[in-house]
Design a protein around this motif. Sequence first.
Motif, short mmCIF file in Angstrom:
data_model
loop_
_atom_site.label_atom_id
_atom_site.label_comp_id
_atom_site.label_asym_id
_atom_site.label_seq_id
_atom_site.Cartn_x
_atom_site.Cartn_y
_atom_site.Cartn_z
N ASN A 37 0.82 -1.22 0.00
CA ASN A 37 0.00 0.00 0.00
C ASN A 37 0.85 1.26 0.00
O ASN A 37 0.61 2.19 0.77
CB ASN A 37 -0.98 0.00 1.18
CG ASN A 37 -1.86 -1.23 1.17
OD1 ASN A 37 -1.74 -2.07 2.05
ND2 ASN A 37 -2.70 -1.36 0.17
N ARG A 39 1.89 4.75 -1.13
CA ARG A 39 1.05 5.82 -1.69
C ARG A 39 1.83 7.09 -1.96
O ARG A 39 2.76 7.43 -1.23
CB ARG A 39 -0.04 6.21 -0.69
CG ARG A 39 -0.99 5.14 -0.34
CD ARG A 39 -1.90 5.61 0.80
NE ARG A 39 -2.52 4.50 1.47
CZ ARG A 39 -3.73 4.07 1.20
NH1 ARG A 39 -4.45 4.65 0.30
NH2 ARG A 39 -4.21 3.03 1.85
N ARG A 41 0.64 11.13 -3.96
CA ARG A 41 -0.56 11.87 -4.36
C ARG A 41 -1.09 11.39 -5.72
O ARG A 41 -2.20 11.72 -6.11
CB ARG A 41 -0.28 13.37 -4.40
CG ARG A 41 0.71 13.78 -5.43
CD ARG A 41 0.96 15.27 -5.35
NE ARG A 41 1.87 15.69 -6.39
CZ ARG A 41 1.90 16.89 -6.89
NH1 ARG A 41 1.09 17.81 -6.41
NH2 ARG A 41 2.75 17.19 -7.84
N TYR A 42 -0.28 10.61 -6.45
CA TYR A 42 -0.68 10.12 -7.76
C TYR A 42 -1.38 8.76 -7.72
O TYR A 42 -1.90 8.31 -8.73
CB TYR A 42 0.54 10.02 -8.68
CG TYR A 42 1.19 11.36 -8.88
CD1 TYR A 42 0.61 12.33 -9.67
CD2 TYR A 42 2.39 11.66 -8.24
CE1 TYR A 42 1.19 13.58 -9.83
CE2 TYR A 42 2.98 12.90 -8.40
CZ TYR A 42 2.38 13.85 -9.20
OH TYR A 42 2.96 15.09 -9.35
N GLY A 43 -1.35 8.11 -6.58
CA GLY A 43 -2.01 6.81 -6.47
C GLY A 43 -1.31 5.89 -5.50
O GLY A 43 -0.50 6.33 -4.68
N GLU A 44 -1.63 4.61 -5.61
CA GLU A 44 -1.12 3.61 -4.67
C GLU A 44 -0.69 2.36 -5.41
O GLU A 44 -1.32 1.94 -6.37
CB GLU A 44 -2.24 3.25 -3.69
CG GLU A 44 -1.89 2.15 -2.73
CD GLU A 44 -3.05 1.76 -1.83
OE1 GLU A 44 -3.00 0.65 -1.30
OE2 GLU A 44 -3.99 2.54 -1.67
N ASP A 46 -0.29 -1.59 -4.67
CA ASP A 46 -0.78 -2.55 -3.68
C ASP A 46 0.36 -3.35 -3.05
O ASP A 46 0.52 -3.35 -1.83
CB ASP A 46 -1.79 -3.50 -4.31
CG ASP A 46 -3.06 -2.79 -4.75
OD1 ASP A 46 -3.40 -1.74 -4.16
OD2 ASP A 46 -3.72 -3.29 -5.67
N GLU A 59 -0.67 -5.50 -8.74
CA GLU A 59 -2.00 -4.92 -8.52
C GLU A 59 -2.90 -6.05 -8.04
O GLU A 59 -2.94 -7.13 -8.65
CB GLU A 59 -2.55 -4.32 -9.82
CG GLU A 59 -3.94 -3.78 -9.72
CD GLU A 59 -4.04 -2.51 -8.89
OE1 GLU A 59 -5.18 -2.10 -8.61
OE2 GLU A 59 -3.00 -1.91 -8.53
N GLN A 78 -4.97 2.51 -18.60
CA GLN A 78 -4.69 3.71 -17.80
C GLN A 78 -4.14 3.33 -16.43
O GLN A 78 -3.20 3.96 -15.93
CB GLN A 78 -5.96 4.54 -17.65
CG GLN A 78 -5.76 5.80 -16.82
CD GLN A 78 -7.05 6.60 -16.66
OE1 GLN A 78 -8.11 6.19 -17.10
NE2 GLN A 78 -6.94 7.72 -16.00
N LYS A 79 -4.71 2.31 -15.80
CA LYS A 79 -4.22 1.85 -14.50
C LYS A 79 -2.79 1.34 -14.63
O LYS A 79 -1.94 1.61 -13.77
CB LYS A 79 -5.14 0.74 -13.96
CG LYS A 79 -4.67 0.11 -12.66
CD LYS A 79 -4.66 1.12 -11.53
CE LYS A 79 -4.23 0.47 -10.24
NZ LYS A 79 -4.10 1.43 -9.15
N ARG A 82 -0.42 4.20 -14.80
CA ARG A 82 -0.24 4.79 -13.47
C ARG A 82 0.68 3.92 -12.62
O ARG A 82 1.53 4.43 -11.89
CB ARG A 82 -1.58 4.97 -12.77
CG ARG A 82 -1.40 5.61 -11.39
CD ARG A 82 -2.68 6.01 -10.71
NE ARG A 82 -3.31 7.09 -11.44
CZ ARG A 82 -4.56 7.05 -11.91
NH1 ARG A 82 -5.30 5.98 -11.71
NH2 ARG A 82 -5.07 8.07 -12.55
N LEU A 86 4.11 5.20 -10.80
CA LEU A 86 4.32 5.00 -9.37
C LEU A 86 5.54 4.13 -9.09
O LEU A 86 6.26 4.36 -8.11
CB LEU A 86 3.06 4.40 -8.73
CG LEU A 86 1.84 5.32 -8.72
CD1 LEU A 86 0.59 4.55 -8.34
CD2 LEU A 86 2.05 6.50 -7.79
#
Length: 134
Positions: A37, A39, A41-44, A46, A59, A78-79, A82, A86
Amino acid sequence: MGENTVRRDRRGKVGRIGEDLAAEFLTSLGWQILDRNWRTRYGELDLIAADGPSLVIVEVKTRASHTYTDPVAAVTPQKLRRMRLLARQWLAARPDGAPWWEVIRFDAVSVQLDLEHPCDRDRARLRHHVGLVE
């Protein structure tokens, strides 16, 4: 407690169960979990794991419904983009400097929980998707 709060609490619980199962599964394969997890500000991200000389960004998609045949269908291009952004940020943020990895791979673990008994871990079905591509 409102309906939205109940739904959000259930979604969080389902997600935690799935991530715990995925982490246990990957550890049983001999992988080392480096982070969970993570993180910005752009996402996380897992799960971040080491599979020998490979860094694997994982993921985890968990469902306790039949919205998708396989929960991995929710991992969109798109995921995946990202996740790549990250991963670069995670590597840059390593205090010890990022070790050299032969391969950086993006995987998914889909977890389908039993509809009637989502907390029953023995009824969960896991599927490991190796090497996601757009």
